[in-house]
Design a protein around this motif. Structure first.
Motif, PDB file in Angstrom:
ATOM      1  N   THR A 450       4.468 -77.276   1.579  1.00  0.00           N
ATOM      2  CA  THR A 450       3.191 -77.864   1.175  1.00  0.00           C
ATOM      3  C   THR A 450       3.477 -79.080   0.296  1.00  0.00           C
ATOM      4  N   THR A 452       1.878 -81.968  -2.437  1.00  0.00           N
ATOM      5  CA  THR A 452       0.797 -82.110  -3.411  1.00  0.00           C
ATOM      6  C   THR A 452       0.937 -83.411  -4.187  1.00  0.00           C
ATOM      7  N   GLN A 453      -0.060 -83.646  -5.058  1.00  0.00           N
ATOM      8  CA  GLN A 453       0.021 -84.736  -6.018  1.00  0.00           C
ATOM      9  C   GLN A 453       0.725 -84.238  -7.285  1.00  0.00           C
ATOM     10  N   GLY A 456       1.145 -80.366  -9.000  1.00  0.00           N
ATOM     11  CA  GLY A 456       0.714 -79.415  -7.988  1.00  0.00           C
ATOM     12  C   GLY A 456      -0.725 -79.534  -7.560  1.00  0.00           C
ATOM     13  N   GLN A 457      -1.393 -80.637  -7.939  1.00  0.00           N
ATOM     14  CA  GLN A 457      -2.796 -80.810  -7.539  1.00  0.00           C
ATOM     15  C   GLN A 457      -2.877 -81.120  -6.043  1.00  0.00           C
ATOM     16  N   LEU A 458      -3.826 -80.502  -5.378  1.00  0.00           N
ATOM     17  CA  LEU A 458      -4.020 -80.768  -3.952  1.00  0.00           C
ATOM     18  C   LEU A 458      -4.640 -82.141  -3.754  1.00  0.00           C
ATOM     19  N   PRO A 462      -7.207 -81.920   1.457  1.00  0.00           N
ATOM     20  CA  PRO A 462      -6.135 -80.962   1.158  1.00  0.00           C
ATOM     21  C   PRO A 462      -5.389 -80.426   2.373  1.00  0.00           C
ATOM     22  N   GLN A 466      -0.941 -78.909   3.742  1.00  0.00           N
ATOM     23  CA  GLN A 466      -0.738 -77.511   3.374  1.00  0.00           C
ATOM     24  C   GLN A 466      -0.088 -76.697   4.480  1.00  0.00           C
ATOM     25  N   PRO A 501       0.425 -73.820  -4.253  1.00  0.00           N
ATOM     26  CA  PRO A 501       1.291 -74.570  -3.349  1.00  0.00           C
ATOM     27  C   PRO A 501       2.647 -73.926  -3.106  1.00  0.00           C
TER      28      PRO A 501
END
Length: 555
Positions: A450, A452-453, A456-458, A462, A466, A501
């Motif tokens: 996965t 992310t930004q 761990g921000q989606l 999104p 993922q 994530p």
């Protein structure tokens, strides 16, 4: 007696019929519309000045309806005409009907106007244009040499010598009223010059050159002032520019670190376009009324403005019914490979994490072979191509430890589905300045990944990042659509079906937005957060040495 009466009536009716048969009918009048007279002549108007109204030979071809008090158009002042049935107003190009061409081949008393308050053009003086079948000519309505002018520019109607290519030229009708001015040159997206499209002086045009068909973001540079902005981007507020540089002024909340008011993005708008095989195009630089300047007010207030800018004019644009584009990408750890399609090598020998240039193929069934540097065939597969396909062939290590191929279709149209479900009218949208990123997992010992930004921000989209399985592309809505000039960091995680994530892969270097810039030396005033384009970010290599690579699909 009754029989005699009937005979008499029959004789009367027969006589009346004989008289009616001898009546002469006038067939000389035909009230059907003469469509031949409305067929297009060879006189094409290219409306760079932003006129909304057109008059020829004293006849109004557009509706000549003024906008409302807010300077806009609605159903009450949008009424179609015979010649402009959609809105009753002019667009970018228009062929004058043959009915307005006289016996000498001339269309006379051509006049233009714009009835809006912000971009008003009073009815211009009448000018003439010649319809010459042997010498096709465009008439560019623009400001040049201090006056509104109708510039006669010959155009080519011959197809490229190679049917896989398109023809393109550079026309300079720019003025000296702005900081960006003078002779102009055209480049690829990374600023590399294009031979034959260099140093075109004001009032001049280059020869046509041939380029393989595909999706490009061409850029134009002036000898004075730097990069010339392109027309477009208004739906994303990318038409707000700095009058001294032509660069996009963006909402400071979209810049890092955040700022108040409009801020220099360090980017100059240049549109993306798929140039079709067999097409003929003109890139024209002119004084265009399609921009806004900041007033300096921190609330983001702007005023309507003109500026030297470029537009893409379709001289001829056929539909692609024959060709597709293919590239090969080697993500097979520890291997140097060659990929052939029907026996022809695509891009030569490829080292690990290297992509080939695109090659063009005719629609239909093709045989793809992957060979190692010793010539041994690692895998062979069939591939069916349709017209306009854009495919990447990712060669990777499958679950069984053997070479595998993932055929991934790339969407370079910038058209996406927005979820509307009524009658489908508004279900597809197109962005003019895409920063689209697709994510792929080609790490042999990481079955699921996965992206992310920061922290761990989606992503705002999104799902495309993922639970990505090895070698399996996301099919539905596969792109994360970033904002213009995005400055996000991208991290990779080892995820599981019920874990999101997952575990951060600390050994995988974090990607920064500025790593999406092809040529940092192009930005003399400082780097933007990133460059727009169509990208794939892929996690490649075994887990202990894994890294993310960036593949850019447009040039």
């Amino acid at each position: 007696m009754m029989i005699r009466c009937i005979q008499y009536l029959l004789l009367c009716l027969l006589g009346a019929g004989m008289v009616s048969c001898t009546k002469k009918v006038d067939f000389s009048y035909d009230n059907r519309v003469n469509t031949g007279a409305d067929a297009a002549s060879g006189i094409r108007i290219v409306n760079l000045r932003g006129a909304t109204e057109l008059m020829v030979n004293g006849q109004q071809l557009t509706s000549f309806l003024a906008p409302d008090k807010e300077d806009g158009y609605n159903e009450s002042n949008t009424i179609g005409t015979i010649y402009f049935p959609g809105t009753g107003r002019m667009g970018l190009t228009y062929y004058i009907p043959q009915r307005f061409v006289n016996a000498d081949g001339m269309a006379t008393d051509i006049r233009f106007a714009n009835l809006t308050l912000k971009r008003r053009i009073n009815l211009t003086r009448g000018v003439s244009a010649k319809d010459d079948f042997n010498h096709p000519t465009d008439y560019y309505f623009t400001s040049f040499a201090g006056a509104d002018s109708l510039m006669a520019i010959p155009r080519s109607i011959s197809s490229p010598a190679n049917p896989e290519n398109f023809k393109i030229r550079l026309l300079n009708l720019g003025v000296n009223d702005y900081a960006v001015k003078g002779p102009v040159s055209m480049t690829w997206a990374d600023g590399a010059p294009i031979a034959g499209l260099e140093n075109v002086a004001p009032g001049a045009y280059s020869d046509y050159i041939e380029i393989p068909y595909g999706t490009y973001q061409f850029k134009v540079f002036a000898t004075a002032g730097g990069q010339v902005p392109g027309v477009g981007g208004s739906t994303l507020d990318l038409d707000v520019i700095d009058p001294l540089t032509g660069r996009i002024m963006m909402d400071g909340r979209r810049i890092y670190p955040n700022q108040v008011g409009l801020t220099d993005s360090k980017l100059t708008f240049s549109p993306f376009k798929t140039f079709q095989p067999g097409g003929v195009y003109t890139i024209v630089v002119a004084d265009c009324p399609n921009f806004r300047f900041p007033t300096g007010n921190p609330n983001g207030e702007t005023v309507t403005a003109k500026y030297n800018a470029f537009r893409i004019i379709n001289d001829i644009e056929p539909q692609n019914i024959t060709y597709a584009r293919l590239q090969a990408i080697n993500v097979l750890p520890g291997k140097k490979i060659s990929v052939t399609v029907d026996g022809e090598t695509v891009g030569g020998a490829l080292d690990f994490a290297v992509a080939s240039e695109y090659a063009r193929y005719i629609r239909g069934e093709h045989t793809v072979k992957v060979m190692d540097d010793g010539g041994a065939v690692l895998i062979e597969k069939s591939l069916s191509l349709s017209p306009a396909d854009n495919e990447s062939m990712w060669v990777y290590e499958g679950k069984d430890g053997k070479a595998a191929i993932s055929f991934v279709a790339n969407n370079l149209s910038a058209v996406y589905y927005n979820g509307a479900t009524e009658d489908g009218t508004y279900s597809n949208l197109q962005t003019e300045y895409p920063s689209w990123v697709r994510f792929m997992n080609f790490c042999p010992d990481l079955p699921e990944v996965t992206f992310t930004q920061e922290n761990g921000q989606l992503f705002s989209d999104p799902f495309p990042g993922q639970h990505l399985l090895t070698g399996v592309p996301v099919i539905q809505s596969p792109y994360v659509k970033f904002n213009t000039g995005f400055y996000n960091s991208i991290l990779a995680y080892a995820s599981q079906p019920a874990v999101l994530p997952g575990d951060w892969l600390r050994n995988v270097a974090v990607l920064k937005g500025q790593q999406f810039i092809a040529n940092p030396a192009l930005y003399k005033a400082g780097l933007p957060g990133s460059e727009p384009g169509f990208y794939t970010v892929a996690l490649v290599g075994y887990m202990e040495q894994a890294r993310m690579i960036i593949i850019k699909h447009n040039k």
